[in-house]
Structures are given as C-alpha cells and as structure tokens.
Design a protein around this motif. Structure first.
Motif, PDB file in Angstrom:
ATOM      1  N   VAL A 167      42.578  -7.078   6.209  1.00  0.00           N
ATOM      2  CA  VAL A 167      42.947  -8.323   5.545  1.00  0.00           C
ATOM      3  C   VAL A 167      42.165  -9.475   6.170  1.00  0.00           C
ATOM      4  N   PHE A 168      41.514 -10.247   5.304  1.00  0.00           N
ATOM      5  CA  PHE A 168      40.804 -11.455   5.710  1.00  0.00           C
ATOM      6  C   PHE A 168      41.517 -12.641   5.063  1.00  0.00           C
ATOM      7  N   ARG A 169      42.133 -13.477   5.877  1.00  0.00           N
ATOM      8  CA  ARG A 169      42.767 -14.687   5.361  1.00  0.00           C
ATOM      9  C   ARG A 169      42.608 -15.767   6.413  1.00  0.00           C
ATOM     10  N   GLY A 170      42.740 -17.002   5.990  1.00  0.00           N
ATOM     11  CA  GLY A 170      42.592 -18.102   6.937  1.00  0.00           C
ATOM     12  C   GLY A 170      41.236 -18.082   7.618  1.00  0.00           C
ATOM     13  N   ASP A 171      41.240 -18.297   8.936  1.00  0.00           N
ATOM     14  CA  ASP A 171      40.004 -18.384   9.708  1.00  0.00           C
ATOM     15  C   ASP A 171      39.243 -17.057   9.766  1.00  0.00           C
ATOM     16  N   ALA A 172      39.933 -15.950   9.543  1.00  0.00           N
ATOM     17  CA  ALA A 172      39.256 -14.650   9.558  1.00  0.00           C
ATOM     18  C   ALA A 172      38.156 -14.588   8.493  1.00  0.00           C
ATOM     19  N   ARG A 173      38.345 -15.298   7.385  1.00  0.00           N
ATOM     20  CA  ARG A 173      37.315 -15.314   6.336  1.00  0.00           C
ATOM     21  C   ARG A 173      36.045 -15.978   6.848  1.00  0.00           C
ATOM     22  N   ARG A 174      36.202 -17.050   7.626  1.00  0.00           N
ATOM     23  CA  ARG A 174      35.044 -17.748   8.204  1.00  0.00           C
ATOM     24  C   ARG A 174      34.350 -16.867   9.236  1.00  0.00           C
ATOM     25  N   ARG A 175      35.134 -16.223  10.104  1.00  0.00           N
ATOM     26  CA  ARG A 175      34.548 -15.345  11.132  1.00  0.00           C
ATOM     27  C   ARG A 175      33.782 -14.196  10.490  1.00  0.00           C
ATOM     28  N   ALA A 176      34.342 -13.611   9.437  1.00  0.00           N
ATOM     29  CA  ALA A 176      33.638 -12.545   8.722  1.00  0.00           C
ATOM     30  C   ALA A 176      32.361 -13.090   8.088  1.00  0.00           C
ATOM     31  N   GLY A 177      32.439 -14.297   7.563  1.00  0.00           N
ATOM     32  CA  GLY A 177      31.262 -14.930   6.975  1.00  0.00           C
ATOM     33  C   GLY A 177      30.153 -15.146   7.990  1.00  0.00           C
ATOM     34  N   GLU A 178      30.514 -15.430   9.229  1.00  0.00           N
ATOM     35  CA  GLU A 178      29.504 -15.585  10.287  1.00  0.00           C
ATOM     36  C   GLU A 178      28.779 -14.260  10.532  1.00  0.00           C
ATOM     37  N   VAL A 179      29.519 -13.154  10.498  1.00  0.00           N
ATOM     38  CA  VAL A 179      28.905 -11.835  10.665  1.00  0.00           C
ATOM     39  C   VAL A 179      27.925 -11.584   9.523  1.00  0.00           C
ATOM     40  N   ILE A 180      28.378 -11.817   8.295  1.00  0.00           N
ATOM     41  CA  ILE A 180      27.532 -11.582   7.117  1.00  0.00           C
ATOM     42  C   ILE A 180      26.294 -12.470   7.156  1.00  0.00           C
ATOM     43  N   VAL A 238      42.803 -14.865  -0.039  1.00  0.00           N
ATOM     44  CA  VAL A 238      42.963 -13.591   0.665  1.00  0.00           C
ATOM     45  C   VAL A 238      41.913 -12.618   0.138  1.00  0.00           C
ATOM     46  N   VAL A 239      41.297 -11.905   1.057  1.00  0.00           N
ATOM     47  CA  VAL A 239      40.358 -10.844   0.701  1.00  0.00           C
ATOM     48  C   VAL A 239      40.792  -9.600   1.471  1.00  0.00           C
ATOM     49  N   VAL A 240      40.860  -8.491   0.772  1.00  0.00           N
ATOM     50  CA  VAL A 240      41.225  -7.229   1.421  1.00  0.00           C
ATOM     51  C   VAL A 240      40.036  -6.290   1.339  1.00  0.00           C
ATOM     52  N   GLY A 278      34.346  -4.412  11.948  1.00  0.00           N
ATOM     53  CA  GLY A 278      35.325  -3.523  12.559  1.00  0.00           C
ATOM     54  C   GLY A 278      35.364  -2.104  12.057  1.00  0.00           C
ATOM     55  N   LEU A 279      34.356  -1.657  11.307  1.00  0.00           N
ATOM     56  CA  LEU A 279      34.361  -0.285  10.819  1.00  0.00           C
ATOM     57  C   LEU A 279      33.770   0.659  11.856  1.00  0.00           C
ATOM     58  N   ALA A 280      34.321   1.855  11.918  1.00  0.00           N
ATOM     59  CA  ALA A 280      33.761   2.913  12.749  1.00  0.00           C
ATOM     60  C   ALA A 280      32.511   3.461  12.068  1.00  0.00           C
ATOM     61  N   GLU A 281      31.736   4.217  12.812  1.00  0.00           N
ATOM     62  CA  GLU A 281      30.466   4.755  12.313  1.00  0.00           C
ATOM     63  C   GLU A 281      30.620   5.510  10.994  1.00  0.00           C
ATOM     64  N   HIS A 282      31.668   6.320  10.855  1.00  0.00           N
ATOM     65  CA  HIS A 282      31.837   7.159   9.658  1.00  0.00           C
ATOM     66  C   HIS A 282      32.538   6.426   8.509  1.00  0.00           C
ATOM     67  N   GLU A 283      33.035   5.212   8.729  1.00  0.00           N
ATOM     68  CA  GLU A 283      33.764   4.492   7.690  1.00  0.00           C
ATOM     69  C   GLU A 283      32.816   3.706   6.785  1.00  0.00           C
ATOM     70  N   ARG A 284      33.249   3.526   5.533  1.00  0.00           N
ATOM     71  CA  ARG A 284      32.466   2.777   4.546  1.00  0.00           C
ATOM     72  C   ARG A 284      33.398   1.884   3.749  1.00  0.00           C
ATOM     73  N   PHE A 285      32.890   0.722   3.346  1.00  0.00           N
ATOM     74  CA  PHE A 285      33.660  -0.141   2.452  1.00  0.00           C
ATOM     75  C   PHE A 285      33.617   0.418   1.040  1.00  0.00           C
ATOM     76  N   VAL A 286      34.781   0.577   0.434  1.00  0.00           N
ATOM     77  CA  VAL A 286      34.875   0.865  -0.991  1.00  0.00           C
ATOM     78  C   VAL A 286      34.655  -0.445  -1.732  1.00  0.00           C
ATOM     79  N   GLY A 287      35.020  -1.529  -1.095  1.00  0.00           N
ATOM     80  CA  GLY A 287      34.817  -2.854  -1.659  1.00  0.00           C
ATOM     81  C   GLY A 287      35.751  -3.863  -1.043  1.00  0.00           C
ATOM     82  N   PHE A 288      35.589  -5.087  -1.502  1.00  0.00           N
ATOM     83  CA  PHE A 288      36.422  -6.205  -1.076  1.00  0.00           C
ATOM     84  C   PHE A 288      37.176  -6.706  -2.301  1.00  0.00           C
ATOM     85  N   VAL A 289      38.505  -6.771  -2.198  1.00  0.00           N
ATOM     86  CA  VAL A 289      39.322  -7.270  -3.297  1.00  0.00           C
ATOM     87  C   VAL A 289      39.714  -8.702  -2.966  1.00  0.00           C
ATOM     88  N   HIS A 290      39.186  -9.634  -3.735  1.00  0.00           N
ATOM     89  CA  HIS A 290      39.455 -11.062  -3.577  1.00  0.00           C
ATOM     90  C   HIS A 290      40.699 -11.386  -4.399  1.00  0.00           C
TER      91      HIS A 290
END
Length: 193
Positions: free
Chosen positions: A58-71, A99-101, A158-170
């Motif tokens: 779950v990305f909400r609040g400031d977590a969305r900004r922190r994730a955006g910095e990574v991207i 909220v983005v999941v 935060g994904l492990a090596e074998h994990e993959r995003f199915v997507g982001f639900v906004h």
C-alpha cells in the motif's frame, strides 16, 4: 441481452465498470477500514494449493512520494539528459490517486502448482481489488508502466528477487467524467467447440 434486462445488480455493476486514469483521481480515498475491506475481497481468489502467491504493498500519504523518488532515480540514471519536467512526471507516477496498491506476484517453482496458475491467481487478486474498490464507490486504474518491469525499481520498492509486480491499482474519486472505451465484439472473441 441489454443491461436493462439483467435482473442482477452485480452483473449490471460489472457492465458499467471502467478504468479512470490516475490523473483524474483525487481525495477522498479509502480510509483504513475501507482499504482493509477492499484488500480482504482482493485476497478471496482461486488459489490452487492455498499458496497465496501474491501480496499487496500500500502506497498512501508520503509513501507515494518516497516511491516516486525511487522511480525518478532509476529513470534519471537511464536518461541523464532528461529535462526536469520529464523527471518530475516520473516522480509523480504514484502521486495522483490518494491510494495506490501494488499487487505483487510471488509465483515460484512448486512441486504441484505451476507458476502460471500462481500468476493467474495474482491477476485475479488485482481484478478483485479493482471490483471491490469500485463497489465501494471509488474509481480505479490498474496500470503496470515501465517501472513494474525494472529490477532496480522493484528492489527499491521492496520486492524480493523472484517477485514481480502484476500492476499498481490507483484508487480515488473520479474528478471528471471519462468516456467508456470500445469493448470487444463478442463474435470476435467467443467460439463454441
């Protein structure tokens, strides 16, 4: 059969479901109780072997900004000549909706359950998430984009090596009416054996 002839509210609701782009989503988003209810529905999917081969971030609040910095950081390292406006676009990828999941596939080799089935379960979890949020009155958009596939971004989020995003639900409230897209003609996508 038209939606007027369908006596079931659930079917009528599913016929109206559509995506709303993240830029057209605003507050209020789901509160913690609503989000937990949405995620509980998302987790009720076919899951051969009861592996739960998916998880949610779950990305909400400031977590969305922190994730955006990574991207933005990964984008900028690959595009050092990109202007500041383009980098800012990348930085705001998860900042539009309240909220983005992130739906994450944890599919892995298994003695009995094919990875393909595990991945399909993760896709079903993402779709259940979309439908549950829509049923609560929110609008949604399920996207992947380039950063879903980049190993540096996946690790940074935060994904492990074998994990993959199915997507982001906004998830949020639509700020504007969005026209429905053309849907497939059933005769083009249905055959009978």
């Amino acid at each position: 059969m038209t939606s007027e002839r369908i006596p079931n509210d659930t079917l009528a609701f599913l016929q109206r479901r559509r995506s709303v782009p993240p830029w057209a989503l605003a507050e209020p988003g789901p509160d913690s109780e609503e989000l937990n209810a949405i995620l509980a529905v998302a987790a009720r999917v076919p899951d051969h072997g009861k592996l739960a081969p998916w998880r949610f971030i779950v990305f909400r609040g400031d977590a969305r900004r922190r994730a955006g910095e990574v991207i933005a950081g990964v984008f900028q390292s690959d595009n050092p000549d990109a202007d500041s406006a383009r980098v800012e676009t990348e930085r705001k990828r998860l900042a539009h909706a309240p909220v983005v999941v992130g739906v994450v596939s944890r599919a892995a080799p298994h003695v009995k359950i094919p990875e393909w089935e595990q991945l399909l379960s993760a896709g079903a979890a993402a779709m259940n998430l979309v439908v549950a949020a829509n049923a609560m009155g929110f609008s949604t958009s399920w996207l992947t984009e380039w950063y879903s596939y980049d190993p540096r971004t996946r690790a940074g989020l935060g994904l492990a090596e074998h994990e993959r995003f199915v997507g982001f639900v906004h998830i949020g409230r639509a700020t504007t009416a969005i026209e429905d897209r053309v849907r497939p003609v059933l005769a083009d996508v249905v055959s009978h054996f």
